[in-house]
Motif scaffolding. Structure first.
Motif, PDB file in Angstrom:
ATOM      1  N   SER A   1     -91.432  -7.735 -18.600  1.00 36.87           N
ATOM      2  CA  SER A   1     -92.602  -8.396 -18.011  1.00 36.87           C
ATOM      3  C   SER A   1     -93.630  -8.697 -19.089  1.00 36.87           C
ATOM      4  O   SER A   1     -93.631  -8.073 -20.170  1.00 36.87           O
ATOM      5  CB  SER A   1     -93.242  -7.520 -16.928  1.00 36.87           C
ATOM      6  OG  SER A   1     -93.984  -6.476 -17.528  1.00 36.87           O
ATOM      7  N   GLY A   2     -94.510  -9.633 -18.787  1.00 38.54           N
ATOM      8  CA  GLY A   2     -95.576  -9.991 -19.713  1.00 38.54           C
ATOM      9  C   GLY A   2     -96.491  -8.812 -19.995  1.00 38.54           C
ATOM     10  O   GLY A   2     -96.959  -8.621 -21.123  1.00 38.54           O
ATOM     11  N   THR A   3     -96.740  -8.016 -18.966  1.00 39.83           N
ATOM     12  CA  THR A   3     -97.556  -6.814 -19.144  1.00 39.83           C
ATOM     13  C   THR A   3     -96.941  -5.903 -20.197  1.00 39.83           C
ATOM     14  O   THR A   3     -97.618  -5.417 -21.105  1.00 39.83           O
ATOM     15  CB  THR A   3     -97.681  -6.048 -17.807  1.00 39.83           C
ATOM     16  OG1 THR A   3     -98.517  -6.806 -16.934  1.00 39.83           O
ATOM     17  CG2 THR A   3     -98.271  -4.668 -17.997  1.00 39.83           C
TER      18      THR A   3
ATOM     19  N   TYR B   1    -106.310 -12.948 -19.866  1.00 38.50           N
ATOM     20  CA  TYR B   1    -105.532 -11.891 -19.218  1.00 38.50           C
ATOM     21  C   TYR B   1    -104.297 -11.632 -20.051  1.00 38.50           C
ATOM     22  O   TYR B   1    -103.604 -12.568 -20.453  1.00 38.50           O
ATOM     23  CB  TYR B   1    -105.136 -12.328 -17.809  1.00 38.50           C
ATOM     24  CG  TYR B   1    -104.280 -11.326 -17.056  1.00 38.50           C
ATOM     25  CD1 TYR B   1    -104.808 -10.096 -16.651  1.00 38.50           C
ATOM     26  CD2 TYR B   1    -102.945 -11.610 -16.740  1.00 38.50           C
ATOM     27  CE1 TYR B   1    -104.026  -9.179 -15.952  1.00 38.50           C
ATOM     28  CE2 TYR B   1    -102.170 -10.699 -16.034  1.00 38.50           C
ATOM     29  CZ  TYR B   1    -102.709  -9.481 -15.646  1.00 38.50           C
ATOM     30  OH  TYR B   1    -101.938  -8.582 -14.953  1.00 38.50           O
ATOM     31  N   HIS B   2    -104.042 -10.368 -20.328  1.00 34.41           N
ATOM     32  CA  HIS B   2    -102.862 -10.026 -21.130  1.00 34.41           C
ATOM     33  C   HIS B   2    -101.993  -9.008 -20.412  1.00 34.41           C
ATOM     34  O   HIS B   2    -101.310  -8.215 -21.046  1.00 34.41           O
ATOM     35  CB  HIS B   2    -103.303  -9.478 -22.489  1.00 34.41           C
ATOM     36  CG  HIS B   2    -104.228 -10.386 -23.235  1.00 34.41           C
ATOM     37  ND1 HIS B   2    -103.843 -11.625 -23.700  1.00 34.41           N
ATOM     38  CD2 HIS B   2    -105.538 -10.255 -23.572  1.00 34.41           C
ATOM     39  CE1 HIS B   2    -104.879 -12.203 -24.302  1.00 34.41           C
ATOM     40  NE2 HIS B   2    -105.907 -11.398 -24.233  1.00 34.41           N
ATOM     41  N   GLY B   3    -102.012  -9.020 -19.089  1.00 30.84           N
ATOM     42  CA  GLY B   3    -101.278  -8.020 -18.329  1.00 30.84           C
ATOM     43  C   GLY B   3    -102.194  -6.851 -18.004  1.00 30.84           C
ATOM     44  O   GLY B   3    -103.357  -6.829 -18.405  1.00 30.84           O
TER      45      GLY B   3
ATOM     46  N   GLU C   1    -105.361 -15.633 -25.695  1.00 31.62           N
ATOM     47  CA  GLU C   1    -104.591 -16.708 -25.067  1.00 31.62           C
ATOM     48  C   GLU C   1    -105.050 -18.002 -25.750  1.00 31.62           C
ATOM     49  O   GLU C   1    -106.214 -18.380 -25.617  1.00 31.62           O
ATOM     50  CB  GLU C   1    -104.920 -16.831 -23.578  1.00 31.62           C
ATOM     51  CG  GLU C   1    -104.244 -15.869 -22.648  1.00 31.62           C
ATOM     52  CD  GLU C   1    -104.585 -16.209 -21.196  1.00 31.62           C
ATOM     53  OE1 GLU C   1    -104.018 -17.172 -20.645  1.00 31.62           O
ATOM     54  OE2 GLU C   1    -105.439 -15.528 -20.615  1.00 31.62           O
TER      55      GLU C   1
ATOM     56  N   ASN D   1    -105.793 -18.059 -17.472  1.00 29.03           N
ATOM     57  CA  ASN D   1    -106.188 -17.068 -16.485  1.00 29.03           C
ATOM     58  C   ASN D   1    -107.681 -17.130 -16.185  1.00 29.03           C
ATOM     59  O   ASN D   1    -108.233 -16.248 -15.538  1.00 29.03           O
ATOM     60  CB  ASN D   1    -105.750 -15.680 -16.942  1.00 29.03           C
ATOM     61  CG  ASN D   1    -104.225 -15.523 -16.844  1.00 29.03           C
ATOM     62  OD1 ASN D   1    -103.683 -15.355 -15.757  1.00 29.03           O
ATOM     63  ND2 ASN D   1    -103.532 -15.630 -17.969  1.00 29.03           N
TER      64      ASN D   1
ATOM     65  N   ASP E   1    -101.160 -14.467 -27.286  1.00 27.59           N
ATOM     66  CA  ASP E   1    -100.493 -14.218 -26.014  1.00 27.59           C
ATOM     67  C   ASP E   1    -100.069 -15.573 -25.443  1.00 27.59           C
ATOM     68  O   ASP E   1    -100.882 -16.299 -24.874  1.00 27.59           O
ATOM     69  CB  ASP E   1    -101.434 -13.480 -25.060  1.00 27.59           C
ATOM     70  CG  ASP E   1    -100.757 -13.165 -23.736  1.00 27.59           C
ATOM     71  OD1 ASP E   1     -99.643 -13.689 -23.483  1.00 27.59           O
ATOM     72  OD2 ASP E   1    -101.335 -12.404 -22.943  1.00 27.59           O
TER      73      ASP E   1
ATOM     74  N   VAL F   1     -97.637 -15.824 -23.167  1.00 27.09           N
ATOM     75  CA  VAL F   1     -96.839 -15.559 -21.968  1.00 27.09           C
ATOM     76  C   VAL F   1     -96.867 -16.781 -21.045  1.00 27.09           C
ATOM     77  O   VAL F   1     -95.843 -17.175 -20.491  1.00 27.09           O
ATOM     78  CB  VAL F   1     -97.338 -14.289 -21.234  1.00 27.09           C
ATOM     79  CG1 VAL F   1     -96.666 -14.148 -19.868  1.00 27.09           C
ATOM     80  CG2 VAL F   1     -97.079 -13.052 -22.087  1.00 27.09           C
ATOM     81  N   MET F   2     -98.042 -17.401 -20.940  1.00 26.16           N
ATOM     82  CA  MET F   2     -98.135 -18.576 -20.077  1.00 26.16           C
ATOM     83  C   MET F   2     -97.831 -19.874 -20.836  1.00 26.16           C
ATOM     84  O   MET F   2     -97.130 -20.752 -20.340  1.00 26.16           O
ATOM     85  CB  MET F   2     -99.524 -18.665 -19.457  1.00 26.16           C
ATOM     86  CG  MET F   2     -99.620 -19.722 -18.384  1.00 26.16           C
ATOM     87  SD  MET F   2    -101.236 -19.776 -17.643  1.00 26.16           S
ATOM     88  CE  MET F   2    -101.156 -18.397 -16.508  1.00 26.16           C
TER      89      MET F   2
ATOM     90  N   LYS G   1     -92.807 -15.467 -18.727  1.00 28.59           N
ATOM     91  CA  LYS G   1     -92.736 -16.609 -17.815  1.00 28.59           C
ATOM     92  C   LYS G   1     -91.569 -17.568 -18.126  1.00 28.59           C
ATOM     93  O   LYS G   1     -90.457 -17.274 -17.721  1.00 28.59           O
ATOM     94  CB  LYS G   1     -94.107 -17.278 -17.736  1.00 28.59           C
ATOM     95  CG  LYS G   1     -95.148 -16.273 -17.170  1.00 28.59           C
ATOM     96  CD  LYS G   1     -96.429 -16.872 -16.664  1.00 28.59           C
ATOM     97  CE  LYS G   1     -97.220 -15.842 -15.860  1.00 28.59           C
ATOM     98  NZ  LYS G   1     -98.331 -15.209 -16.541  1.00 28.59           N
TER      99      LYS G   1
HETATM  100  C1  PLP Z   1     -98.774 -13.762 -16.663  1.00 28.08           C
HETATM  101  C2  PLP Z   1     -99.439 -13.322 -17.914  1.00 28.08           C
HETATM  102  C3  PLP Z   1     -99.290 -12.025 -18.428  1.00 28.08           C
HETATM  103  C4  PLP Z   1     -98.632 -10.922 -17.648  1.00 28.08           C
HETATM  104  O1  PLP Z   1     -97.305 -11.175 -17.388  1.00 28.08           O
HETATM  105  P1  PLP Z   1     -96.556 -10.401 -16.178  1.00 28.08           P
HETATM  106  O2  PLP Z   1     -95.154 -10.816 -16.307  1.00 28.08           O
HETATM  107  O3  PLP Z   1     -97.255 -10.848 -14.929  1.00 28.08           O
HETATM  108  O4  PLP Z   1     -96.771  -8.942 -16.425  1.00 28.08           O
HETATM  109  C5  PLP Z   1     -99.822 -11.750 -19.674  1.00 28.08           C
HETATM  110  N1  PLP Z   1    -100.466 -12.681 -20.375  1.00 28.08           N
HETATM  111  C6  PLP Z   1    -100.644 -13.926 -19.914  1.00 28.08           C
HETATM  112  C7  PLP Z   1    -101.352 -14.932 -20.756  1.00 28.08           C
HETATM  113  C8  PLP Z   1    -100.153 -14.281 -18.671  1.00 28.08           C
HETATM  114  O5  PLP Z   1    -100.372 -15.520 -18.197  1.00 28.08           O
END
Ligand code: PLP
Length: 437
Positions: free
Chosen positions: A118-120, A146-148, A208, A213, A241, A243-244, A274
């Motif tokens: 997971s991103g978290t 947001y970083h989880g 980010e 977020n 980060d 993730v998105m 993601k």
């Molecule tokens: C979604 C997100 C996370 C967390 O990812 P999860 O899979 O929901 O734990 C971390 N950082 C960013 C930038 C995100 O958009």
């Protein structure tokens, strides 16, 4: 849909009896916008259908992963084949190596990558790695990013640069966030001041690059350049980060977008999630060999996972990445997203509704504000009542955007020109209502 015939309602009641708030991730509960969450039955392409069999044009795409749309045949085939071969082994597989190679070939700042679920988990592990590699404890994050939900990351700004953050969640002891410094996004002067005060004690700056977020707010080029320069000067690591944004805003991710304007731009650690799972639980973090070799079993920074590199998830991610790297995919996706944003802006202008919007690749954000915000405090200036009118107006017309104004939106390769046209038509009707309020 009247409440007596809304089949989402009894499902929500049942869910609330057994799951806190009826949901497994808070934003799904519609708390910000009110009303009953739509329980999804199935999805295909750019659409999903709820418990009433009502169809929605989907602009969330599972919060980003579904970049090809739902049920893409190549992905479906890869997942079905992998499932037959086995769900999980707790031992290495060739497919993990293939996915790692695929990711590294697209993001040249990374020489090695570790897969997680997971991103978290990826964000939390990246902070531990940065701390372990530098031997330092403190780090900077920015308000609205947001970083989880790792403890040390659930923080808002303290009062001034000398005081570190305050926890934003119950259950997070003050001691756990005492090393987290929270700064304003896009504020170069404050960043410089913070480095002057704490630079030699900083393990990393985590950011980010195009924040998704706090709706969508992109880091300005001068701000990102200064983040890079100060980290290098003080021996802190720059953690992007993505993730998105990873494989969502461009094939080379957001770092490739910044490298167009900042020659040689590279983060030290990249966090992914993601899109790399294509809708399955999969995330990753990576960087240069010298940093990544601090991780166990090579180095002293511990990190592990029973389901890490899961064979079905890696099949899904790999098939997804192989589709989006086909020539023309991102150009087409960017054009679709751009046509949506331009169409919405024109519809708002026609009805005299203050509106601003931005997009990159398959990610977009819009605000009921006359100009694009540059930080979280400016995002908060949005009138939430007007946003809720817009949200429910679109929902009633079969268009599903994020049920909170702090979220970005996502377009997939399955969205067609007629989906965009239908969305803009629906939006214009709602803007007309807003213009009379
Ligand atoms: C979604 C997100 C996370 C967390 O990812 P999860 O899979 O929901 O734990 C971390 N950082 C960013 C930038 C995100 O958009």
């Amino acid at each position: 849909m009247t409440s007596s015939t809304d089949l989402n309602l009894p499902l929500f009641e049942r869910a609330k009896a057994v799951i806190p708030g009826g949901v497994n991730s808070p934003v799904r509960a519609f708390k910000a916008v009110g009303g009953t969450p739509r329980f999804v039955k199935r999805a295909q392409g750019a659409y999903f259908w709820d418990a009433n069999d009502q169809r929605f044009i989907d602009y969330i795409g599972s919060w980003g992963p579904m970049i090809l749309g739902h049920g893409h045949p190549a992905v479906l085939e890869a997942v079905q084949k992998a499932a037959v071969e086995g769900f999980s082994f707790g031992a290495p597989t060739e497919r993990e190596v293939e996915l790692a190679e695929e990711i590294l070939s697209l993001v040249p700042s990374m020489e090695m990558v570790r897969l997680v679920s997971s991103g978290t988990e990826a964000g939390m592990s990246a902070i531990r790695l940065a701390r372990g590699a530098t031997g330092r404890s403190k780090f900077i994050k920015f308000e609205g990013c947001y970083h989880g939900h790792a403890d040390a990351l659930l923080v808002k700004a303290g009062s001034g640069l000398a005081t570190f953050g305050n926890a934003t969640s119950a259950g997070v002891p003050a001691e756990v966030v005492q090393h987290t410094l929270v700064l304003e996004y896009n504020n170069v002067a404050q960043l410089e001041e913070a480095f002057a005060l704490h630079g030699k004690e900083l393990a990393c700056v985590m950011i980010e690059p195009i924040a998704g977020n706090m709706n969508l707010v992109r880091a300005s080029v001068p701000f990102m350049r200064r983040c890079r320069e100060l980290c290098t000067e003080y021996g802190a690591l720059l953690v992007l980060d993505e993730v998105m944004t990873g494989f969502r805003v461009a094939l080379g991710s957001a770092q490739s977008v910044y490298a167009r304007n900042i020659p040689g731009f590279k983060p030290d650690i990249t966090v992914l999630g993601k899109v790399i799972g294509g809708g399955m639980p999969l995330a990753a973090f990576g960087g240069p060999r010298a940093i990544m070799e601090h991780l166990a079993p090579l180095g002293a920074v511990y990190q592990a996972g029973t389901l890490s590199g899961n064979p079905v998830a890696t099949a899904c991610g790999l098939a997804t990445l192989r589709e989006i790297r086909k020539p023309g995919f991102f150009d087409a996706l960017s054009a679709t997203t751009r046509s949506l944003v331009d169409g919405l802006a024109a519809a708002a202008a026609a009805e005299g509704v203050p509106f601003s919007a931005d997009c990159e690749g398959g990610m977009f954000g819009f605000f009921l504000l006359p100009a694009l915000p540059q930080n979280y405090a400016q995002v908060l200036k949005t009138d939430s009542t007007r946003f809720n009118t817009l949200f429910h107006g679109l929902l009633d017309r079969g268009v599903y955007i994020a049920p909170a104004l702090y979220e970005a939106g996502f377009v997939s390769g399955a969205h067609t020109a007629s989906d965009i046209e239908a969305t803009v038509t629906a939006a214009r009707e709602v803007f007309k209502i807003l213009s009379k309020e």
